[in-house]
Design a protein around this motif. Sequence first.
Motif, mmCIF file in Angstrom:
data_model
loop_
_atom_site.group_PDB
_atom_site.id
_atom_site.type_symbol
_atom_site.label_atom_id
_atom_site.label_comp_id
_atom_site.label_asym_id
_atom_site.label_seq_id
_atom_site.Cartn_x
_atom_site.Cartn_y
_atom_site.Cartn_z
ATOM 1 N N GLY A 349 4.452 -8.223 -1.706
ATOM 2 C CA GLY A 349 5.281 -7.086 -1.332
ATOM 3 C C GLY A 349 5.317 -6.005 -2.389
ATOM 4 O O GLY A 349 5.259 -4.806 -2.078
ATOM 5 N N VAL A 350 5.399 -6.406 -3.640
ATOM 6 C CA VAL A 350 5.390 -5.419 -4.727
ATOM 7 C C VAL A 350 4.046 -4.695 -4.773
ATOM 8 O O VAL A 350 3.981 -3.493 -5.054
ATOM 9 C CB VAL A 350 5.697 -6.112 -6.073
ATOM 10 N N GLY A 351 2.965 -5.421 -4.466
ATOM 11 C CA GLY A 351 1.668 -4.762 -4.389
ATOM 12 C C GLY A 351 1.629 -3.699 -3.308
ATOM 13 O O GLY A 351 1.051 -2.625 -3.493
ATOM 14 N N GLY A 352 2.260 -3.990 -2.164
ATOM 15 C CA GLY A 352 2.336 -2.980 -1.111
ATOM 16 C C GLY A 352 3.133 -1.772 -1.537
ATOM 17 O O GLY A 352 2.756 -0.619 -1.261
ATOM 18 N N LEU A 353 4.246 -2.000 -2.229
ATOM 19 C CA LEU A 353 5.054 -0.889 -2.721
ATOM 20 C C LEU A 353 4.273 -0.062 -3.738
ATOM 21 O O LEU A 353 4.341 1.175 -3.737
ATOM 22 C CB LEU A 353 6.339 -1.430 -3.348
ATOM 23 N N ALA A 354 3.517 -0.739 -4.599
ATOM 24 C CA ALA A 354 2.685 -0.029 -5.575
ATOM 25 C C ALA A 354 1.644 0.844 -4.878
ATOM 26 O O ALA A 354 1.330 1.954 -5.336
ATOM 27 C CB ALA A 354 2.008 -1.025 -6.510
ATOM 28 N N TRP A 355 1.113 0.342 -3.748
ATOM 29 C CA TRP A 355 0.147 1.150 -2.991
ATOM 30 C C TRP A 355 0.805 2.414 -2.451
ATOM 31 O O TRP A 355 0.222 3.493 -2.494
ATOM 32 C CB TRP A 355 -0.446 0.326 -1.864
ATOM 33 N N PHE A 356 2.018 2.286 -1.935
ATOM 34 C CA PHE A 356 2.745 3.463 -1.450
ATOM 35 C C PHE A 356 2.921 4.487 -2.572
ATOM 36 O O PHE A 356 2.730 5.694 -2.372
ATOM 37 C CB PHE A 356 4.116 3.060 -0.910
ATOM 38 N N VAL A 357 3.301 4.006 -3.748
ATOM 39 C CA VAL A 357 3.498 4.908 -4.880
ATOM 40 C C VAL A 357 2.187 5.582 -5.251
ATOM 41 O O VAL A 357 2.139 6.797 -5.528
ATOM 42 C CB VAL A 357 4.080 4.136 -6.084
ATOM 43 N N LEU A 358 1.097 4.829 -5.244
ATOM 44 C CA LEU A 358 -0.208 5.389 -5.592
ATOM 45 C C LEU A 358 -0.614 6.494 -4.623
ATOM 46 O O LEU A 358 -1.078 7.566 -5.046
ATOM 47 C CB LEU A 358 -1.251 4.277 -5.612
ATOM 48 N N ILE A 359 -0.451 6.254 -3.315
ATOM 49 C CA ILE A 359 -0.800 7.280 -2.337
ATOM 50 C C ILE A 359 0.097 8.507 -2.506
ATOM 51 O O ILE A 359 -0.360 9.655 -2.363
ATOM 52 C CB ILE A 359 -0.697 6.717 -0.906
ATOM 53 N N ALA A 360 1.365 8.286 -2.838
ATOM 54 C CA ALA A 360 2.270 9.410 -3.077
ATOM 55 C C ALA A 360 1.840 10.213 -4.297
ATOM 56 O O ALA A 360 1.911 11.451 -4.297
ATOM 57 C CB ALA A 360 3.700 8.898 -3.247
ATOM 58 N N ALA A 378 1.365 -1.115 3.944
ATOM 59 C CA ALA A 378 2.236 -1.608 5.012
ATOM 60 C C ALA A 378 1.932 -3.063 5.336
ATOM 61 O O ALA A 378 2.848 -3.868 5.571
ATOM 62 C CB ALA A 378 2.075 -0.743 6.258
ATOM 63 N N ALA A 379 0.659 -3.440 5.353
ATOM 64 C CA ALA A 379 0.296 -4.830 5.647
ATOM 65 C C ALA A 379 0.901 -5.781 4.623
ATOM 66 O O ALA A 379 1.404 -6.862 4.977
ATOM 67 C CB ALA A 379 -1.226 -4.972 5.670
ATOM 68 N N LEU A 380 0.884 -5.399 3.358
ATOM 69 C CA LEU A 380 1.420 -6.269 2.314
ATOM 70 C C LEU A 380 2.940 -6.377 2.401
ATOM 71 O O LEU A 380 3.501 -7.471 2.275
ATOM 72 C CB LEU A 380 0.994 -5.739 0.939
ATOM 73 N N VAL A 381 3.616 -5.254 2.601
ATOM 74 C CA VAL A 381 5.072 -5.293 2.713
ATOM 75 C C VAL A 381 5.490 -6.088 3.948
ATOM 76 O O VAL A 381 6.489 -6.822 3.924
ATOM 77 C CB VAL A 381 5.639 -3.864 2.744
ATOM 78 N N ASP A 382 4.744 -5.955 5.038
ATOM 79 C CA ASP A 382 5.065 -6.709 6.255
ATOM 80 C C ASP A 382 4.976 -8.212 6.017
ATOM 81 O O ASP A 382 5.813 -8.981 6.509
ATOM 82 C CB ASP A 382 4.126 -6.302 7.388
#
Length: 558
Positions: A349-360, A378-382
Amino acid sequence: MLFASTAPVPAVAAPSTAGVTAPAAVRAPLAPPERAAPRPTPGRLYAGLAVLTLALGALSLLAPSTPSYDPWSWTLWAREIVHGHLVITTTGTSWKPLPMIFTIPFALLGPRVAPDLWLVVARAGAIAAVLMAFRLAYRLVARIAVERLDRSGGLAVRGPAFLAGLVALAALGFAARGAYITDNGLGYSDALAAALLLVAIDCLLDGRHRAAFLVGFPVALDRPEIWLFWVPYGLWLARRNPSMRGVIAACFVLQPIAWFLPVYLGSGHFGSSVTRATHPRANSLAYASDPFWAEFAKAAVPTVMLRIKLMGALLVAAVVAGMWRARRQGAGALRSASGRAPAAAVAIGVGGLAWFVLIAVMTQIGFSGNNRYLVLGAALVDVCGAVGFGWLAVELGAAWTRVRQGGATEMRRGALAGAAVAAAVFALLPAWIQGSDFVALPKLHRSLLYQARLRTDLGRAIALVGGRDHLLACGSVMVEGFQVPMVAYALDVPTTRVLAPPARPTDPGPEPDTILQTRATQSSGLLPRVQDWNAADYTYRGSAGPWNTFTRHCASGT
């Protein structure tokens, strides 16, 4: 079962949560689950997954289907590569190596089948991603349930684990209020990359680092941002396993070659794709007053159901609290497999959040920040949130068993009751902030059907103006911007031969000789607008479904 693996999760750097060890009355002194029944080897499992999803992707073509903007560009470029004259511009989509691995050989089979074959692969990738989300959530919750409830891996394990898998499947499959369905129905490659990423994580959980790195290679061919994670992992693996150094070095060399050499051969500049990516369309969040926050809060976070985010946050809090208590008590936190499974879910889940931050961050720099780029996160957070629901079911089942002071029968009843309660929580939690996070399937169907009509009726529209040869002989042709690569593919010309409408109607530029007018979506305006030039110069040639045709000083032909 294809996805019902309860294999032990290898150690990850996180301690166990407090209270995970069940009382003796709850534990059944039975054989470990890995001895209960044979499981398919990873190779066979992934092969079966590929066969199943490709078959489902092929069946999906029974409904009217079409690629969209980027996929049409990939199929067009593949045909140009086969014919030896690749043309890449800074005004279309950016080059992406992963889909080209498929579209180039498909181009050898002919222009009629190549787009549909790519749709089969893209849709198979989307189906594989939701099935892999199911598998990851299932196996992590199964390991928790084995330690908390039943070492035999029976119904007490499968109930909560199956619930977690279904939650992960539903959360990803209906992500972003249906955007996952529409984007992948139209042939985008992001879900295929997400499926491969989840396979890589599955390999990592098994301790198969070589396989995880190699599966990460095609993911990096779709999203270059993954290099920030994949390259350090490769360096760590090279240090840990010297025999892998040659393979890792070759992969590191091939990545920039695949990304930049074709771009140079097709445009004469290595940075053409970067130039295109940093000059997004006018509706991009890169033009917001605060691009980072707009991308993160308005695009990334809403791709995940609110109920999934809440449960994922609770899971993180529980693991952190367990870590703190275990540290204070001096417990051997890393020795508990049931602690490692929740910690692995938190890391995902933290990896998914990190991806969101990276895209931002990329959006803040000036890249387009398209919502499709968020699918990997989204797949990781899900998966993380789904494990939270499964863990809730396990804990409710353990509490039931303690209260009832029963044996295996009460354990099964408690696990199933816990799964039912957790399922009700998932179904009934309101979306307080974002509005409904479920999907209007009829609306999605109409949207996909309209896009398919654009493709099926284009041939008739071209015939109305005299056919391909006559249209090209008449001079310039202009179409709605999102249809440029599809029309170029239909006419067998580079995208430079097909014009998009002017960005500013006040400065329309030279009059096009042929206008193929349509709407990007059912609710969009008709483009190009004939009135942007001297409408009296144009002759209406007829309509074909969603297309209107006009010519200037050029007869329709025969």
